[in-house]
Scaffold this motif. Structure first.
Motif, PDB file in Angstrom:
ATOM      1  N   VAL B  13       0.853  -1.189   0.000  1.00  0.00           N
ATOM      2  CA  VAL B  13       0.000   0.000   0.000  1.00  0.00           C
ATOM      3  C   VAL B  13       0.886   1.236   0.000  1.00  0.00           C
ATOM      4  CG1 VAL B  13      -0.136   0.054   2.526  1.00  0.00           C
ATOM      5  CG2 VAL B  13      -1.986   1.052   1.163  1.00  0.00           C
ATOM      6  N   PHE B  14       0.356   2.315  -0.564  1.00  0.00           N
ATOM      7  CA  PHE B  14       1.088   3.571  -0.561  1.00  0.00           C
ATOM      8  C   PHE B  14       0.814   4.335   0.734  1.00  0.00           C
ATOM      9  CE2 PHE B  14       3.138   3.414  -4.511  1.00  0.00           C
ATOM     10  CZ  PHE B  14       2.284   2.865  -5.455  1.00  0.00           C
ATOM     11  N   GLU B  15       1.801   5.122   1.126  1.00  0.00           N
ATOM     12  CA  GLU B  15       1.666   5.943   2.332  1.00  0.00           C
ATOM     13  C   GLU B  15       0.434   6.842   2.215  1.00  0.00           C
ATOM     14  OE1 GLU B  15       5.052   8.446   3.042  1.00  0.00           O
ATOM     15  OE2 GLU B  15       4.777   8.373   5.209  1.00  0.00           O
ATOM     16  N   GLY B 105      -2.869 -16.831  13.367  1.00  0.00           N
ATOM     17  CA  GLY B 105      -2.846 -16.959  11.927  1.00  0.00           C
ATOM     18  C   GLY B 105      -1.409 -16.914  11.425  1.00  0.00           C
ATOM     19  N   LYS B 106      -1.246 -17.065  10.102  1.00  0.00           N
ATOM     20  CA  LYS B 106       0.103 -17.138   9.540  1.00  0.00           C
ATOM     21  C   LYS B 106       0.716 -15.769   9.301  1.00  0.00           C
ATOM     22  CE  LYS B 106      -0.335 -21.728   7.609  1.00  0.00           C
ATOM     23  NZ  LYS B 106      -0.131 -22.622   6.452  1.00  0.00           N
ATOM     24  N   GLY B 107      -0.027 -14.725   9.524  1.00  0.00           N
ATOM     25  CA  GLY B 107       0.523 -13.388   9.429  1.00  0.00           C
ATOM     26  C   GLY B 107       0.291 -12.736   8.073  1.00  0.00           C
ATOM     27  N   THR B 108       0.221 -11.393   8.107  1.00  0.00           N
ATOM     28  CA  THR B 108       0.134 -10.579   6.899  1.00  0.00           C
ATOM     29  C   THR B 108       1.213  -9.520   6.974  1.00  0.00           C
ATOM     30  OG1 THR B 108      -2.253 -10.871   6.652  1.00  0.00           O
ATOM     31  CG2 THR B 108      -1.258  -8.983   5.542  1.00  0.00           C
ATOM     32  N   MET B 109       2.055  -9.484   5.957  1.00  0.00           N
ATOM     33  CA  MET B 109       3.108  -8.481   5.895  1.00  0.00           C
ATOM     34  C   MET B 109       2.544  -7.227   5.240  1.00  0.00           C
ATOM     35  SD  MET B 109       6.199  -8.008   6.725  1.00  0.00           S
ATOM     36  CE  MET B 109       7.114  -6.468   6.611  1.00  0.00           C
ATOM     37  N   LEU B 110       2.513  -6.132   5.967  1.00  0.00           N
ATOM     38  CA  LEU B 110       2.061  -4.849   5.435  1.00  0.00           C
ATOM     39  C   LEU B 110       3.279  -4.071   4.945  1.00  0.00           C
ATOM     40  CD1 LEU B 110      -0.135  -2.717   4.947  1.00  0.00           C
ATOM     41  CD2 LEU B 110       0.247  -1.928   7.303  1.00  0.00           C
ATOM     42  N   LEU B 111       3.302  -3.773   3.655  1.00  0.00           N
ATOM     43  CA  LEU B 111       4.435  -3.069   3.049  1.00  0.00           C
ATOM     44  C   LEU B 111       3.956  -1.683   2.615  1.00  0.00           C
ATOM     45  CD1 LEU B 111       5.600  -6.080   0.890  1.00  0.00           C
ATOM     46  CD2 LEU B 111       6.794  -5.191   2.891  1.00  0.00           C
ATOM     47  N   VAL B 112       4.418  -0.646   3.307  1.00  0.00           N
ATOM     48  CA  VAL B 112       4.003   0.716   3.003  1.00  0.00           C
ATOM     49  C   VAL B 112       5.139   1.404   2.256  1.00  0.00           C
ATOM     50  CG1 VAL B 112       3.191   2.910   3.914  1.00  0.00           C
ATOM     51  CG2 VAL B 112       2.616   0.757   5.099  1.00  0.00           C
TER      52      VAL B 112
END
Lengths: 115, 114
Positions: B13-15, B105-112
């Motif tokens: 996602v974008f900032e 859960g197995k996790g979600t990587m949030l990439l900003v």
């Protein structure tokens, strides 16, 4: 400051050697937990203890052992029987209070690499 | 026994854009629900929790989550993300006994990105 300490932060061992990971808490919590974290796998419970001198296996206990001789300490031994021990290990603790929510507090983790 | 499914392994996602991280759970009993955040090579920090009452839960760092019992979901949202929100996010569930362990859960990587 109250909290959970894990040492060392990074640990390297040769294949076939047992290794013990340290976990200490000064939160006066009754329960302590060990989790293993692998990329894309989330956290999986290895062992937990809700009282001194007692502990239960979690979902992936094979190849691991623990002791709980003191309330503050819950060391984890990774034995040579663990087929794939390289991982990030997290320790946590919580109060035990039946019927109520018990937040788990986590330590900073130990990254174990077996060469 | 409980289980948790995080539907996305990575969310770019974008900032300053809004974000939603999805979490569904399965359980035969009533549960508590949690979201944790993990920054690289660190332990987990509790973001927010649902215990009872209002289904909209507010947490730290501007995050919120909504418990939907009929859809067995507990999605995490933030209206405007920052670069510093880049981290891995874990959804977790426990039963209400007080003696229960957490199931993650197995996790979600949030990439900003800027």
């Amino acid at each position: 400051d109250g909290g959970i300490t894990q040492s060392p932060k990074y640990l390297f061992r040769k294949e076939g050697q047992n290794v013990t990971l340290s976990c200490e808490q000064n939160l006066n919590h009754d329960a302590m937990y060990w989790y293993r974290q692998d990329p894309g796998q989330g956290l999986r419970l290895i062992y937990y203890s809700q009282i001194v001198n007692d502990f239960q296996k979690g979902d992936i206990a094979e190849g691991y052992s623990v002791s709980r001789e003191k309330k503050e300490s819950f060391p984890l031994t990774v034995t040579s029987a663990q087929k794939n021990p390289t991982a990030f290990y997290l320790c946590a603790s919580s109060i035990v209070w039946g019927g109520h929510y018990n937040e788990q507090f986590f330590g900073p983790g130990t990254r174990l690499t077996v060469l | 026994a409980q289980s948790v499914t995080q539907l996305d392994s990575q969310v770019p996602v974008f900032e300053e854009a809004p974000v939603e991280l999805r979490c569904n759970y399965s359980s035969s009993v009533s549960v508590y629900l949690f979201w944790y955040v993990q920054y690289p090579n660190q332990g987990l920090q509790l973001l927010l929790k649902y215990l009872s009452g209002s289904t909209l839960v507010k947490g730290i760092n501007g995050f919120e989550a909504e418990f939907n019992k009929s859809q067995t979901s507990f999605h995490l949202r933030k209206p405007s993300v920052h670069i510093s929100d880049t981290a891995e996010y874990f959804c977790a569930v426990s039963d209400r006994s007080g003696y229960s362990t957490l199931t993650f859960g197995k996790g979600t990587m949030l990439l900003v990105s800027p």
